[in-house]
Design a protein around this motif. Sequence first.
Motif, PDB file in Angstrom:
ATOM      1  N   MET A   1      16.086 -28.463  65.956  1.00 48.05           N
ATOM      2  CA  MET A   1      17.264 -27.923  65.299  1.00 48.05           C
ATOM      3  C   MET A   1      17.023 -27.896  63.786  1.00 48.05           C
ATOM      4  N   ASP A   2      17.614 -26.925  63.185  1.00 48.56           N
ATOM      5  CA  ASP A   2      17.459 -26.865  61.737  1.00 48.56           C
ATOM      6  C   ASP A   2      18.489 -27.762  61.050  1.00 48.56           C
ATOM      7  N   ARG A   3      18.312 -27.937  59.782  1.00 48.35           N
ATOM      8  CA  ARG A   3      19.113 -28.887  59.009  1.00 48.35           C
ATOM      9  C   ARG A   3      20.597 -28.503  58.991  1.00 48.35           C
ATOM     10  N   ASP A   4      20.903 -27.217  58.887  1.00 49.54           N
ATOM     11  CA  ASP A   4      22.294 -26.762  58.830  1.00 49.54           C
ATOM     12  C   ASP A   4      23.051 -27.105  60.115  1.00 49.54           C
ATOM     13  N   SER A   5      22.393 -26.980  61.251  1.00 51.63           N
ATOM     14  CA  SER A   5      23.033 -27.297  62.531  1.00 51.63           C
ATOM     15  C   SER A   5      23.360 -28.781  62.630  1.00 51.63           C
ATOM     16  N   VAL A   6      22.454 -29.620  62.194  1.00 49.91           N
ATOM     17  CA  VAL A   6      22.692 -31.066  62.238  1.00 49.91           C
ATOM     18  C   VAL A   6      23.839 -31.441  61.311  1.00 49.91           C
ATOM     19  N   ILE A   7      23.846 -30.864  60.108  1.00 47.76           N
ATOM     20  CA  ILE A   7      24.941 -31.146  59.165  1.00 47.76           C
ATOM     21  C   ILE A   7      26.272 -30.679  59.745  1.00 47.76           C
ATOM     22  N   PHE A   8      26.302 -29.501  60.380  1.00 50.09           N
ATOM     23  CA  PHE A   8      27.537 -29.005  60.984  1.00 50.09           C
ATOM     24  C   PHE A   8      28.017 -29.919  62.104  1.00 50.09           C
ATOM     25  N   CYS A   9      27.131 -30.371  62.974  1.00 50.92           N
ATOM     26  CA  CYS A   9      27.514 -31.243  64.087  1.00 50.92           C
ATOM     27  C   CYS A   9      28.058 -32.576  63.574  1.00 50.92           C
ATOM     28  N   ILE A  10      27.372 -33.177  62.628  1.00 52.28           N
ATOM     29  CA  ILE A  10      27.826 -34.462  62.082  1.00 52.28           C
ATOM     30  C   ILE A  10      29.152 -34.272  61.337  1.00 52.28           C
ATOM     31  N   GLY A  11      29.274 -33.205  60.587  1.00 48.87           N
ATOM     32  CA  GLY A  11      30.521 -32.932  59.855  1.00 48.87           C
ATOM     33  C   GLY A  11      31.695 -32.692  60.780  1.00 48.87           C
ATOM     34  N   SER A  12      31.493 -31.924  61.853  1.00 50.86           N
ATOM     35  CA  SER A  12      32.594 -31.660  62.775  1.00 50.86           C
ATOM     36  C   SER A  12      33.004 -32.919  63.526  1.00 50.86           C
ATOM     37  N   LEU A  13      32.038 -33.780  63.856  1.00 45.71           N
ATOM     38  CA  LEU A  13      32.390 -35.058  64.484  1.00 45.71           C
ATOM     39  C   LEU A  13      33.172 -35.943  63.524  1.00 45.71           C
ATOM     40  N   ALA A  14      32.774 -35.966  62.254  1.00 41.59           N
ATOM     41  CA  ALA A  14      33.483 -36.774  61.256  1.00 41.59           C
ATOM     42  C   ALA A  14      34.898 -36.257  61.041  1.00 41.59           C
TER      43      ALA A  14
END
Length: 90
Positions: A1-14
């Motif tokens: 996964m690219d960096r943007d996808s990981v940031i989006f997943c962590i952000g949406s969980l937060a």
Amino acid sequence: MDRDSVIFCIGSLAVSLVVAMVAFPFAAMDAETVAAAEKPKPVYEMGSVDVGKGFGEVPVEDLMSYYIENPPAAKTSDAGAAPEIRFGGC
């Protein structure tokens, strides 16, 4: 996964966790209601219930006495197979 996808997943969980933490006190029952629900209430204190379909308000005491006098029939295993339901169509 690219960096943007990981940031989006962590952000949406937060964000979801923060929304849940903020909304929980509004959705939770107060301590008095929980304490009252833990002890049984006598049937004569429950009042009436609207059973609908033209029956209107019926006292819970009458519903309980009817249920005790007329318990639901036990399922019999020798009733046979259920009928096959087919789609009728046009």
